[in-house]
Design an enzyme around this catalytic site. Structure first.
Site, PDB file in Angstrom:
ATOM      1  N   ASP A   2       0.825  -1.207   0.000  1.00  0.00           N
ATOM      2  CA  ASP A   2       0.000   0.000   0.000  1.00  0.00           C
ATOM      3  C   ASP A   2       0.861   1.260   0.000  1.00  0.00           C
ATOM      4  O   ASP A   2       1.917   1.282   0.628  1.00  0.00           O
ATOM      5  CB  ASP A   2      -0.918  -0.029   1.234  1.00  0.00           C
ATOM      6  CG  ASP A   2      -2.107   0.893   1.087  1.00  0.00           C
ATOM      7  OD1 ASP A   2      -2.366   1.380  -0.043  1.00  0.00           O
ATOM      8  OD2 ASP A   2      -2.782   1.142   2.098  1.00  0.00           O
ATOM      9  N   HIS A  19       2.512   3.325  -9.143  1.00  0.00           N
ATOM     10  CA  HIS A  19       2.367   1.880  -9.349  1.00  0.00           C
ATOM     11  C   HIS A  19       3.611   1.308 -10.038  1.00  0.00           C
ATOM     12  O   HIS A  19       4.039   0.194  -9.741  1.00  0.00           O
ATOM     13  CB  HIS A  19       1.108   1.577 -10.157  1.00  0.00           C
ATOM     14  CG  HIS A  19      -0.165   1.904  -9.423  1.00  0.00           C
ATOM     15  ND1 HIS A  19      -0.378   1.528  -8.111  1.00  0.00           N
ATOM     16  CD2 HIS A  19      -1.277   2.586  -9.788  1.00  0.00           C
ATOM     17  CE1 HIS A  19      -1.573   1.947  -7.720  1.00  0.00           C
ATOM     18  NE2 HIS A  19      -2.139   2.602  -8.722  1.00  0.00           N
ATOM     19  N   LEU A 113      11.610 -20.651  -4.348  1.00  0.00           N
ATOM     20  CA  LEU A 113      10.717 -19.641  -3.768  1.00  0.00           C
ATOM     21  C   LEU A 113       9.311 -19.845  -4.311  1.00  0.00           C
ATOM     22  O   LEU A 113       9.109 -19.875  -5.517  1.00  0.00           O
ATOM     23  CB  LEU A 113      11.208 -18.229  -4.131  1.00  0.00           C
ATOM     24  CG  LEU A 113      10.269 -17.077  -3.741  1.00  0.00           C
ATOM     25  CD1 LEU A 113      10.131 -16.957  -2.226  1.00  0.00           C
ATOM     26  CD2 LEU A 113      10.753 -15.747  -4.332  1.00  0.00           C
TER      27      LEU A 113
HETATM   28  C1  IPE Z   1      -1.452   0.029  -3.505  1.00  0.00           C
HETATM   29  O1  IPE Z   1      -1.228   1.402  -3.532  1.00  0.00           O
HETATM   30  C2  IPE Z   1      -1.476  -0.585  -4.885  1.00  0.00           C
HETATM   31  C3  IPE Z   1      -2.765  -1.155  -5.337  1.00  0.00           C
HETATM   32  C4  IPE Z   1      -3.873  -1.218  -4.638  1.00  0.00           C
HETATM   33  C5  IPE Z   1      -2.799  -1.685  -6.711  1.00  0.00           C
HETATM   34  P1  IPE Z   1      -2.451   2.402  -3.505  1.00  0.00           P
HETATM   35  O2  IPE Z   1      -2.857   2.643  -4.921  1.00  0.00           O
HETATM   36  O3  IPE Z   1      -3.513   1.902  -2.611  1.00  0.00           O
HETATM   37  O4  IPE Z   1      -1.775   3.713  -2.912  1.00  0.00           O
HETATM   38  P2  IPE Z   1      -2.439   4.802  -1.942  1.00  0.00           P
HETATM   39  O5  IPE Z   1      -3.035   4.085  -0.781  1.00  0.00           O
HETATM   40  O6  IPE Z   1      -3.449   5.532  -2.756  1.00  0.00           O
HETATM   41  O7  IPE Z   1      -1.281   5.667  -1.548  1.00  0.00           O
HETATM   42 MG    MG Z   2      -4.137   2.299  -0.689  1.00  0.00          MG
END
Ligand code: IPE
Ligand code: MG
Length: 235
Positions: A2, A19, A113
């Site tokens: 996250d 991402h 793994l």
């Molecule tokens: C996690 O990062 C990635 C996915 C859910 C694909 P977020 O997209 O939830 O990032 P924040 O929480 O908005 O910072």
């Molecule tokens: Mg998030």
């Protein structure tokens, strides 16, 4: 995993840049596990609920996912990783589906793994699917209701052939499980950090392992039963 969106926001960049940085942190984490001899890693890449994000973000994530499958699978196989995908895979498009299938087939014999990717995954859905599988076996006359116990259900959730996870790591500052491996995490040590996922590196992962090593896992027993001094107790 996250915090990708916030990582990008801090840099005044689109969420998708976060991402992409998150994908680089995935590579670092896999390398860390291979180096330390960690036998299994399960990454929560995309939840059942994440489909409800704006179409542009979902589309970008799918492109990123497909690209990673195209670029990384062979190398992971060469390194001895066995890839598996857990979750409702029928929701992915044909190209991604085919790549998932191919990756699993190619790497099925690897043992160094166990690399599990939870995609379109939800813990409740996982348990519901296991319950449905049991019901179908009862309906078919292969199982009696009185044979349904923890072992029977536990054998039908995702990753049932692997040991339960020892350590759960959540980045990004939230202190919750958010429908990850609900059944499998019953006795897992939980570890939370404010670090955003794209900032995860070997130093942070090592500090999680160090904290884990200091914990006492009692599984409902007392310290004395485990033959260890309780915290603050001298032997
Ligand atoms: C996690 O990062 C990635 C996915 C859910 C694909 P977020 O997209 O939830 O990032 P924040 O929480 O908005 O910072
Ligand atoms: Mg998030």
């Amino acid at each position: 995993m996250d915090g990708n969106g916030r990582w990008a926001q801090q840099r005044h960049r689109p969420r998708l840049i976060g991402h992409r940085a998150g994908a680089r942190a995935v590579k670092r984490s896999v390398e860390f596990c291979l180096e330390r001899g960690i036998g299994a890693l399960t990454l929560f890449a995309f939840s059942s609920e994440n489909w409800n994000r704006p179409a542009e973000e979902v589309g970008g994530l799918m492109k990123l996912f497909l690209g990673a499958l195209e670029r990384e699978v062979e190398e992971l196989h060469r390194l001895g990783a066995r890839l598996r995908f857990i979750g409702e895979r029928s929701r992915f498009d044909g190209a991604i589906l085919a790549r998932m299938q191919a990756a699993e087939t190619l790497s099925a014999g690897n043992t160094r793994l166990q690399l599990n990717i939870a995609a379109s995954y939800g813990g409740r859905q996982d348990i519901a699917a296991a319950a449905r599988a049991l019901a179908e076996e009862v309906a078919a006359g292969r199982l009696r209701p009185d044979q349904i116990d923890e072992d029977a259900l536990g054998a039908r959730v995702a990753l049932a052939d692997l040991p339960a996870p020892d350590l759960f790591i959540r980045t990004g500052g939230e202190v919750r499980i958010s429908n990850f491996l609900l059944w499998q995490l019953a006795y897992t040590e939980l570890w939370f950090t404010d670090a955003l996922w794209p900032d995860v590196d070997a130093t942070l992962l090592q500090s999680a392992l160090d904290d884990y090593a200091r914990r006492e896992r009692r599984f409902g027993l007392t310290s004395a039963q485990l033959g260890q001094p309780a915290p603050g107790e001298t032997m």
